[in-house]
Design an enzyme around this catalytic site. Sequence first.
Site, PDB file in Angstrom:
ATOM      1  CD  GLU A 103      -2.294   1.332   2.844  1.00 39.23           C
ATOM      2  OE1 GLU A 103      -3.078   2.264   3.093  1.00 39.23           O
ATOM      3  OE2 GLU A 103      -1.960   0.478   3.686  1.00 39.23           O
ATOM      4  CB  THR A 126       1.423  -6.770   1.290  1.00 41.53           C
ATOM      5  OG1 THR A 126       1.112  -6.847   2.691  1.00 41.53           O
ATOM      6  CG2 THR A 126       0.131  -6.810   0.507  1.00 41.53           C
ATOM      7  CB  ILE A 127       2.789 -11.346   4.394  1.00 35.93           C
ATOM      8  CG1 ILE A 127       2.818 -10.376   5.570  1.00 35.93           C
ATOM      9  CG2 ILE A 127       4.184 -11.642   3.879  1.00 35.93           C
ATOM     10  CD1 ILE A 127       3.471 -10.954   6.813  1.00 35.93           C
ATOM     11  CG  ASP A 128      -0.103  -7.165   5.941  1.00 37.18           C
ATOM     12  OD1 ASP A 128       0.354  -8.090   6.655  1.00 37.18           O
ATOM     13  OD2 ASP A 128       0.331  -5.998   5.975  1.00 37.18           O
ATOM     14  N   GLY A 171      -0.558  -8.910   9.855  1.00 35.95           N
ATOM     15  CA  GLY A 171      -1.694  -8.561   9.018  1.00 35.95           C
ATOM     16  C   GLY A 171      -2.095  -7.101   9.099  1.00 35.95           C
ATOM     17  NE  ARG A 172       0.407  -1.570   9.017  1.00 36.51           N
ATOM     18  CZ  ARG A 172       1.020  -1.080  10.104  1.00 36.51           C
ATOM     19  NH1 ARG A 172       2.010  -1.723  10.669  1.00 36.51           N
ATOM     20  NH2 ARG A 172       0.628   0.070  10.610  1.00 36.51           N
ATOM     21  NE  ARG A 266       3.342 -20.016  30.569  1.00 32.52           N
ATOM     22  CZ  ARG A 266       4.323 -20.871  30.796  1.00 32.52           C
ATOM     23  NH1 ARG A 266       5.139 -21.224  29.809  1.00 32.52           N
ATOM     24  NH2 ARG A 266       4.491 -21.380  31.996  1.00 32.52           N
ATOM     25  CG  HIS A 272       9.947  -9.433  11.456  1.00 29.11           C
ATOM     26  ND1 HIS A 272       9.480  -8.870  12.616  1.00 29.11           N
ATOM     27  CD2 HIS A 272      10.098  -8.417  10.573  1.00 29.11           C
ATOM     28  CE1 HIS A 272       9.365  -7.560  12.453  1.00 29.11           C
ATOM     29  NE2 HIS A 272       9.718  -7.263  11.223  1.00 29.11           N
TER      30      HIS A 272
END
Length: 342
Positions: A103, A126-128, A171-172, A266, A272
Amino acid sequence: MRVGVLTGGGDCPGLNAVIRAVVRKGVQEYGYEFTGFRDGWRGPLEGDTVRLDIPAVRGILPRGGTILGSSRTNPLQSENGIHRVKENLAKCEVDALIVIGGEDTLGVATRLSDEYGVKCVGVPKTIDNDLSATDYTFGFNTAVGIATEAIDRLHTTAESHMRVLVVEVMGRHAGWIALHSGLAGGANVILIPEQRFDVERVCGWITSRFKASYAPIVVVAEGAMPKDGEMVLKDGTLDSFGHVRLSGVGEWLAKEIEKRTGKEARTTVLGHVQRGGTPSAFDRWLATRFGLHAVEAVRDGDFGTMVALRGTDIVRVPMGEATERLKTVDPELYAEVGVFFG
């Protein structure tokens, strides 16, 4: 013709496959020469280049990361940034620029193309998976595979200790990685940014899971927010595009679960690791096709466009269309997986 290539923003698996395809087709079929710019927009901003030819791209198809380097440099925020970029492109005798990014990186390319006459073609990465103009971005499939494998592994240790394991994924502001990996990995709760979550309801699902003698796995996207509260952040620093560094909700949620249910919880933050390593077969395929079609767009003089996947076809769309809004998870799609919660 001399064509510039840059990879900007966060790295992801498949970037090298694009570079390889662009150079191979551009040199072999069109006789183009290529200049690589180092570290995203920092390269054209500072004139930092590397020669790209066929020997330079041999053997890079299965490699993660990017041989050109990447950064979150924003030339629009740099002093005389636009002038410096145009000046360095001219000095390097670059006629057109292939911009591989998400983006923010493509947003800069859109401004340069629409307002300042720089000849750009965009490639979505983008991995998102949050660019609205394409069905998929490369990097996403690999990230989902990595997250799913991690969830698979965590099931056995969760069952051994009968504890709650909270898995925080990237994923933001879009929940695609959480949704896909959570469903594929058999998570008992999936929390995404598009739907604020009720902590009490989450705890109810967890309690129900324990009653059935199973240990629950909770997958939470880094941008997910509680219904009564704000986004949980480890720090509030901003990058050059004005984005905060996300992460922290997983640890916060685990503490809330322990406090409210009395069950040990946990957190595993994948971080990353989702962006590293060798790309999946699908991402190599998609990235390669994007690269081939990006060079064709340059040949056709179809600048200001981005290559995109629609079904199984690669099409061209205006770059502005790709960056004007985020592609987020539809509520109906999220509701489909609700049957597995608890």
